[in-house]
Scaffold this motif. Structure first.
Motif, PDB file in Angstrom:
ATOM      1  N   ARG A  89     -53.720   4.248  -5.959  1.00 36.85           N
ATOM      2  CA  ARG A  89     -54.841   5.199  -5.967  1.00 36.85           C
ATOM      3  C   ARG A  89     -56.051   4.571  -6.649  1.00 36.85           C
ATOM      4  NH1 ARG A  89     -54.202  11.638  -6.916  1.00 36.85           N
ATOM      5  NH2 ARG A  89     -56.355  12.200  -6.493  1.00 36.85           N
ATOM      6  N   HIS A  90     -55.811   3.909  -7.757  1.00 38.39           N
ATOM      7  CA  HIS A  90     -56.905   3.272  -8.501  1.00 38.39           C
ATOM      8  C   HIS A  90     -57.582   2.182  -7.684  1.00 38.39           C
ATOM      9  CE1 HIS A  90     -59.024   1.096 -11.625  1.00 38.39           C
ATOM     10  NE2 HIS A  90     -58.352   0.025 -11.284  1.00 38.39           N
ATOM     11  N   GLU A  91     -56.789   1.284  -7.119  1.00 44.03           N
ATOM     12  CA  GLU A  91     -57.364   0.140  -6.412  1.00 44.03           C
ATOM     13  C   GLU A  91     -58.106   0.555  -5.143  1.00 44.03           C
ATOM     14  OE1 GLU A  91     -57.767  -3.002  -7.289  1.00 44.03           O
ATOM     15  OE2 GLU A  91     -56.813  -2.522  -9.204  1.00 44.03           O
ATOM     16  N   ILE A  92     -57.522   1.449  -4.365  1.00 45.06           N
ATOM     17  CA  ILE A  92     -58.182   1.864  -3.116  1.00 45.06           C
ATOM     18  C   ILE A  92     -59.451   2.637  -3.433  1.00 45.06           C
ATOM     19  CG2 ILE A  92     -57.959   3.226  -1.011  1.00 45.06           C
ATOM     20  CD1 ILE A  92     -54.905   2.612  -1.187  1.00 45.06           C
ATOM     21  N   ARG A  93     -59.386   3.521  -4.436  1.00 45.30           N
ATOM     22  CA  ARG A  93     -60.584   4.278  -4.833  1.00 45.30           C
ATOM     23  C   ARG A  93     -61.673   3.319  -5.312  1.00 45.30           C
ATOM     24  NH1 ARG A  93     -58.620   7.965  -8.749  1.00 45.30           N
ATOM     25  NH2 ARG A  93     -58.798   6.234 -10.169  1.00 45.30           N
ATOM     26  N   SER A  94     -61.289   2.307  -6.092  1.00 45.82           N
ATOM     27  CA  SER A  94     -62.264   1.318  -6.576  1.00 45.82           C
ATOM     28  C   SER A  94     -62.928   0.593  -5.410  1.00 45.82           C
ATOM     29  CB  SER A  94     -61.584   0.293  -7.486  1.00 45.82           C
ATOM     30  OG  SER A  94     -61.115   0.900  -8.642  1.00 45.82           O
ATOM     31  N   ASP A  95     -62.115   0.171  -4.435  1.00 41.23           N
ATOM     32  CA  ASP A  95     -62.676  -0.527  -3.275  1.00 41.23           C
ATOM     33  C   ASP A  95     -63.644   0.364  -2.505  1.00 41.23           C
ATOM     34  OD1 ASP A  95     -61.255  -2.794  -3.879  1.00 41.23           O
ATOM     35  OD2 ASP A  95     -59.702  -2.474  -2.363  1.00 41.23           O
ATOM     36  N   LEU A  96     -63.281   1.632  -2.335  1.00 44.79           N
ATOM     37  CA  LEU A  96     -64.182   2.543  -1.632  1.00 44.79           C
ATOM     38  C   LEU A  96     -65.478   2.749  -2.408  1.00 44.79           C
ATOM     39  CD1 LEU A  96     -61.612   5.185  -0.320  1.00 44.79           C
ATOM     40  CD2 LEU A  96     -62.846   3.472   1.035  1.00 44.79           C
ATOM     41  N   CYS A  97     -65.374   2.858  -3.729  1.00 45.07           N
ATOM     42  CA  CYS A  97     -66.587   3.016  -4.543  1.00 45.07           C
ATOM     43  C   CYS A  97     -67.484   1.786  -4.416  1.00 45.07           C
ATOM     44  CB  CYS A  97     -66.221   3.260  -6.004  1.00 45.07           C
ATOM     45  SG  CYS A  97     -65.547   4.910  -6.312  1.00 45.07           S
ATOM     46  N   LEU A  98     -66.883   0.595  -4.320  1.00 47.83           N
ATOM     47  CA  LEU A  98     -67.667  -0.630  -4.141  1.00 47.83           C
ATOM     48  C   LEU A  98     -68.316  -0.682  -2.751  1.00 47.83           C
ATOM     49  CD1 LEU A  98     -65.353  -3.243  -5.881  1.00 47.83           C
ATOM     50  CD2 LEU A  98     -67.578  -2.405  -6.675  1.00 47.83           C
ATOM     51  N   GLN A  99     -67.794   0.124  -1.821  1.00 48.51           N
ATOM     52  CA  GLN A  99     -68.384   0.209  -0.483  1.00 48.51           C
ATOM     53  C   GLN A  99     -69.358   1.385  -0.387  1.00 48.51           C
ATOM     54  OE1 GLN A  99     -65.206   0.277   2.441  1.00 48.51           O
ATOM     55  NE2 GLN A  99     -64.087  -1.294   1.320  1.00 48.51           N
ATOM     56  N   ALA A 100     -69.847   1.841  -1.527  1.00 45.88           N
ATOM     57  CA  ALA A 100     -70.882   2.883  -1.635  1.00 45.88           C
ATOM     58  C   ALA A 100     -70.363   4.296  -1.396  1.00 45.88           C
ATOM     59  CB  ALA A 100     -72.062   2.586  -0.709  1.00 45.88           C
TER      60      ALA A 100
ATOM     61  N   ALA B 174     -64.193   9.377  -2.579  1.00 47.38           N
ATOM     62  CA  ALA B 174     -63.178   8.323  -2.503  1.00 47.38           C
ATOM     63  C   ALA B 174     -61.837   8.827  -3.025  1.00 47.38           C
ATOM     64  CB  ALA B 174     -63.640   7.098  -3.301  1.00 47.38           C
ATOM     65  N   ASP B 175     -61.861   9.574  -4.119  1.00 47.55           N
ATOM     66  CA  ASP B 175     -60.622  10.087  -4.701  1.00 47.55           C
ATOM     67  C   ASP B 175     -59.947  11.075  -3.756  1.00 47.55           C
ATOM     68  OD1 ASP B 175     -58.844  10.087  -7.073  1.00 47.55           O
ATOM     69  OD2 ASP B 175     -59.360  12.222  -7.077  1.00 47.55           O
ATOM     70  N   LEU B 176     -60.724  11.939  -3.119  1.00 45.79           N
ATOM     71  CA  LEU B 176     -60.147  12.891  -2.166  1.00 45.79           C
ATOM     72  C   LEU B 176     -59.532  12.178  -0.966  1.00 45.79           C
ATOM     73  CD1 LEU B 176     -62.837  15.713  -2.220  1.00 45.79           C
ATOM     74  CD2 LEU B 176     -60.512  15.821  -3.142  1.00 45.79           C
ATOM     75  N   LEU B 177     -60.197  11.147  -0.469  1.00 43.46           N
ATOM     76  CA  LEU B 177     -59.657  10.401   0.659  1.00 43.46           C
ATOM     77  C   LEU B 177     -58.358   9.712   0.268  1.00 43.46           C
ATOM     78  CD1 LEU B 177     -60.064   9.296   3.609  1.00 43.46           C
ATOM     79  CD2 LEU B 177     -60.773   7.213   2.445  1.00 43.46           C
ATOM     80  N   VAL B 178     -58.334   9.089  -0.910  1.00 41.55           N
ATOM     81  CA  VAL B 178     -57.126   8.387  -1.355  1.00 41.55           C
ATOM     82  C   VAL B 178     -55.986   9.382  -1.572  1.00 41.55           C
ATOM     83  CG1 VAL B 178     -56.134   6.948  -3.171  1.00 41.55           C
ATOM     84  CG2 VAL B 178     -58.425   6.484  -2.347  1.00 41.55           C
ATOM     85  N   ARG B 179     -56.302  10.566  -2.077  1.00 39.52           N
ATOM     86  CA  ARG B 179     -55.274  11.602  -2.240  1.00 39.52           C
ATOM     87  C   ARG B 179     -54.646  11.933  -0.893  1.00 39.52           C
ATOM     88  NH1 ARG B 179     -57.216  17.463  -3.437  1.00 39.52           N
ATOM     89  NH2 ARG B 179     -57.734  17.173  -1.256  1.00 39.52           N
TER      90      ARG B 179
END
Length: 161
Positions: free
Chosen positions: A56-67, A73-78
């Motif tokens: 959850r942390h890594e995917i959310r971080s990557d999405l945040c880096l993609q703006a 991002a957290d809702l999508l990863v959930r």
């Protein structure tokens, strides 16, 4: 009313997935299913949920880096991890099942010398709490946590950070 609310939630979830792209979303779910199964079968995690936090942390971080915004991002990863765990057949245990009292064998004695709530020494005759006030406070806190929704949990945790 409830049906309309569920329909709106489903529409929002589908919009989040669509933003990622259906092909990319499905490929990510398939890859994460493979990763979660592999880690569990290799004994790297004690349960199928063992990789949930880091993933959850890594995917959310990557999405945040993609703006992406953090909340989106957290809702999508959930949603993504929910689909992953559904596909691997993982059943999330109830909150009670994660507590020490649940896993202790019936009849096993735990010798407590301190109050569970405030850590003061226990007086004679007291087994878990030093007073009724501590017992009531502890039980109210546990009930509050058990009844929290995911949104309320996120709001509470974000205040602690």
């Amino acid at each position: 009313m409830a049906k309309a609310r569920r329909k709106e939630e489903r529409r929002k979830r589908d919009a989040r997935r669509g933003r990622l792209g259906p092909g990319r979303y499905d490929a990510l779910v398939a890859e994460l299913v493979r990763c979660v199964k592999l880690a569990f079968e290799a004994g790297a995690t004690g349960s199928l949920f063992g990789m949930e936090g880091p993933l959850r942390h890594e995917i959310r971080s990557d999405l945040c880096l993609q703006a992406w915004g953090w909340a989106a991002a957290d809702l999508l990863v959930r949603d993504l991890l929910s689909d992953v765990f559904n596909k691997v057949g993982a059943e999330r245990p109830a909150w009670n099942e994660g507590q020490p009292e649940w896993v202790i064998e019936s009849g096993t004695l735990i010798e407590r010398t301190r109050c569970v709530n405030c850590s003061r020494p226990l007086l004679d005759g007291r087994k878990k709490f030093c007073s009724d006030l501590c017992a009531n406070t502890h039980h109210a806190r546990v009930t509050y946590r058990k009844e929290m929704t995911e949104e309320r949990i996120l709001a509470t945790v974000s205040r602690w950070i």
